[in-house]
Design an enzyme around this catalytic site. Sequence first.
Site, PDB file in Angstrom:
ATOM      1  N   TYR A  41       0.858  -1.192   0.000  1.00 48.26           N
ATOM      2  CA  TYR A  41       0.000   0.000   0.000  1.00 48.26           C
ATOM      3  C   TYR A  41       0.895   1.243   0.000  1.00 48.26           C
ATOM      4  CZ  TYR A  41      -4.288   2.631   0.744  1.00 48.26           C
ATOM      5  OH  TYR A  41      -5.334   3.493   0.590  1.00 48.26           O
ATOM      6  N   LYS A  96     -20.064 -20.605 -11.047  1.00 43.59           N
ATOM      7  CA  LYS A  96     -19.360 -20.355 -12.304  1.00 43.59           C
ATOM      8  C   LYS A  96     -17.954 -19.839 -12.029  1.00 43.59           C
ATOM      9  CE  LYS A  96     -19.642 -20.243 -16.817  1.00 43.59           C
ATOM     10  NZ  LYS A  96     -20.636 -19.477 -17.572  1.00 43.59           N
ATOM     11  N   GLU A 138     -23.946 -14.023 -17.797  1.00 47.77           N
ATOM     12  CA  GLU A 138     -24.557 -15.309 -17.435  1.00 47.77           C
ATOM     13  C   GLU A 138     -26.024 -15.124 -17.059  1.00 47.77           C
ATOM     14  OE1 GLU A 138     -23.755 -19.497 -16.872  1.00 47.77           O
ATOM     15  OE2 GLU A 138     -22.484 -17.878 -17.588  1.00 47.77           O
ATOM     16  N   ASP A 139     -26.854 -16.065 -17.488  1.00 50.50           N
ATOM     17  CA  ASP A 139     -28.246 -16.177 -17.036  1.00 50.50           C
ATOM     18  C   ASP A 139     -29.024 -14.865 -17.164  1.00 50.50           C
ATOM     19  OD1 ASP A 139     -27.593 -18.749 -16.524  1.00 50.50           O
ATOM     20  OD2 ASP A 139     -27.779 -18.656 -14.358  1.00 50.50           O
ATOM     21  N   GLY A 198     -34.056 -19.194 -28.666  1.00 52.74           N
ATOM     22  CA  GLY A 198     -33.593 -18.306 -27.603  1.00 52.74           C
ATOM     23  C   GLY A 198     -32.120 -17.991 -27.786  1.00 52.74           C
ATOM     24  N   ALA A 199     -31.478 -17.577 -26.689  1.00 54.08           N
ATOM     25  CA  ALA A 199     -30.087 -17.130 -26.751  1.00 54.08           C
ATOM     26  C   ALA A 199     -29.155 -18.224 -27.270  1.00 54.08           C
ATOM     27  CB  ALA A 199     -29.647 -16.670 -25.367  1.00 54.08           C
ATOM     28  N   ALA A 200     -29.239 -19.426 -26.679  1.00 53.37           N
ATOM     29  CA  ALA A 200     -28.327 -20.501 -27.064  1.00 53.37           C
ATOM     30  C   ALA A 200     -28.599 -20.973 -28.485  1.00 53.37           C
ATOM     31  CB  ALA A 200     -28.437 -21.654 -26.081  1.00 53.37           C
ATOM     32  N   ASN A 289     -32.239 -29.014 -20.895  1.00 53.93           N
ATOM     33  CA  ASN A 289     -31.890 -29.425 -19.530  1.00 53.93           C
ATOM     34  C   ASN A 289     -33.051 -29.149 -18.587  1.00 53.93           C
ATOM     35  OD1 ASN A 289     -29.387 -30.688 -19.119  1.00 53.93           O
ATOM     36  ND2 ASN A 289     -28.296 -28.804 -19.584  1.00 53.93           N
ATOM     37  N   ASN A 321     -20.807 -26.843 -21.254  1.00 54.94           N
ATOM     38  CA  ASN A 321     -20.137 -25.554 -21.451  1.00 54.94           C
ATOM     39  C   ASN A 321     -18.780 -25.458 -20.766  1.00 54.94           C
ATOM     40  OD1 ASN A 321     -22.516 -24.925 -22.719  1.00 54.94           O
ATOM     41  ND2 ASN A 321     -22.725 -22.918 -21.766  1.00 54.94           N
TER      42      ASN A 321
END
Length: 751
Positions: A41, A96, A138-139, A198-200, A289, A321
């Site tokens: 510091y 994650k 994510e999500d 969708g997204a995937a 899933n 993934n």
Amino acid sequence: MPKAKITNEEALAFHLEPTPGKWEVQATVPMTTQRDLSLAYSPGVAVPCEAIAADPGLAYDYTNKGNLVAVISNGTAVLGLGNLGALGGKPVMEGKAVLFKRFADVNSIDIELDTEDPDEFCRAVKLMGPTFGGINLEDIKAPECFIIEQRLKEEMDIPVFHDDQHGTAVICAAGLINALHISGKKIEDVKIVLNGAGAAGIACIELLKTMGARHENCIVCDTKGVIYQGRTEGMNQWKSAHAIKTELRSLDEAMKGADVFLGVSVKGAVTQEMVQSMADNPVIFAMANPDPEITPEEAHEVRPDAIVATGRSDYPNQVNNVLGFPYLFRGALDIHARAINDEMKIACAHALAALAREDVPDEVAMAYGKSLTFGRDYIIPTPFDPRLIHRIPPAVARAGMDTGAARRPIIDMDAYELGLKSRMDPTASILRGINARARKAQSRMIFAEGDDPRVLRAAVMYQRSGYGKALVVGRQDDVKTKLEAAGLEDAVRELEVVNAANTAHLETYKEFLYSRLQRKGFDQKDVHRLAARDRHVFSALMLAHGHGDGLVTGATRKSAHVLHQISHVFDADAAHGAAGITALLHKGKIVLIGDTLVHEWPDEHDLATIAERAADVARHMGLEPRVAFVSFSTFGYPISERTEKLTKAPKVLEARGVNFEFEGEMTVDVALNPRSKEAYPFSRLTGPANILIVPARHSASISTKLMQEMAGATVIGPILTGVDKPIQICSTVSTANDILNMAVLASAEIG
């Protein structure tokens, strides 16, 4: 093999203990003296601050930015659970973050943003940009996820990657490369049907088109059917980009003659009739899933020629993934990338596909309990393949450098790959292999101390984790009461409780025991008391007669007493070559120490035997044994009569002609530290020792306890080896998880 059962209580306990959550922060620099603090510091920190202000690129040298990724979500599409909100999604984001560390040694912090407004979300993430080397989104629900990712990519100069989209797409692409290779088809020729826009799903079809799939050959379906030119219902700009000119209107119609089906939708969306109508050698990626659009069994029943992948780990060809995002970011971070572009994603897919076509290492086969060979049931590497870390990031890094995404290109790629190999913790794959072997063995495990709640919890976990059958030695009423007190009343009917009062084998046990002990001062009354009243002896008798496959005991009595009792039934003593080997796991290294259980004061012949037993344990763990006989002296200096036996022990091994490396006597630093070893070029060890044979049991005990208490090492054992049957003896301070681990060792026959 039965599927593992995870209860709500276990899941909550996992996140609660030993401390709430799944990760913590540790300093990487010394912080002990005033000088350390002054450097860390004020005033020392001013120097790198000024350097970075003058040249922002130096942040990668003087801070952790270059190995730090943020996992960011607003919790609007958490796993399959929907909109749980920012706080409700935090356990997933923590998970994650630890996957980044476990698989690619990437430091990661989870950040949950409490907003569903894309503008607010983007502003918050952009403002945090200087902190991180990359952003993993994510999500986040569609279509907001498309808006957020695109905008952040444009506004930030570090990689921004929405894993729910591109992670699935990359692994899907890798699997499809190999599936088409097996079926003899080309991506530019095949008819592809995607269900789930969708997204995937959108990311999957976009990446495949970038790789050569033709727009007119790709049919995208959603809940309202085929997305065709002119459709207005339920459309948005991302779906419209994939609309084609066609008369097809339903998934059923689209599937006729299709070569490839990609499912990112819902359970049961695909029927056997649809599969039957597909082209020869159809490729079916049913990735919904937790349950796929159609199960592999259902698909193969009508089309044995189908190549099927799912998102589940209990079927072959898992589209997971974790095969992608850790290694994509590893490669991107290591070139200080400005972005993760399509070329980097495609390079990742091709590298994964190439890896699956190669011979699978023995440790991977050991971990999964079966041989894996490239073919219809193995088109994607397994997540625990140790080659991933040094094969995928270099491919990603090369693509990044070739496309101008790299701020700092890697000059020596060979050195880079070597560095990647050395940065991963080998102990994780070793433990995974042991667990997989235990699951395959399906052993009937005897838990001798059924009156202890820890033992009962371990027995329940053993059975529910799918390792095999748990046999608990105890009284039924007592077991029931203790399980209920532990909140496991639903497990009462699951466990089999055994004791002398309810077994039909007691007389057989007593005859066997009397034949062993009658010339050792034991009469028939003594034998009856041992067999009928001592749970350690009774459990050992069960094992000796094949009424169980392994034994775990020692949680309630000192190990010396337990070993003495077991020796009434088995030759588990020093005279018969038994030994106790303890495994120490610390900072990515594993070292075995012996003898920690049986031999009080071994001579050179005993030490040689202990070394052989330890080598057996090492090989069962997937390690190539390198034995060092350790003391306070090295190769005769300083001279002491107490080190004489350690000098003689290697000569005993020479005479026995053993097939593993050994050397001694030496100090621990010479055994483990390559620099210290350089002073002794004549040493026969080709690398750091992974087995330390110590002078006596007291030194073994001191060493392991000191490492455990002062260094925080994980201790497994002592592992009892050199006995006819798998027996493991816990310590009296064992937790339920420790006892479970010993049961797993017994089941995998480590010893």
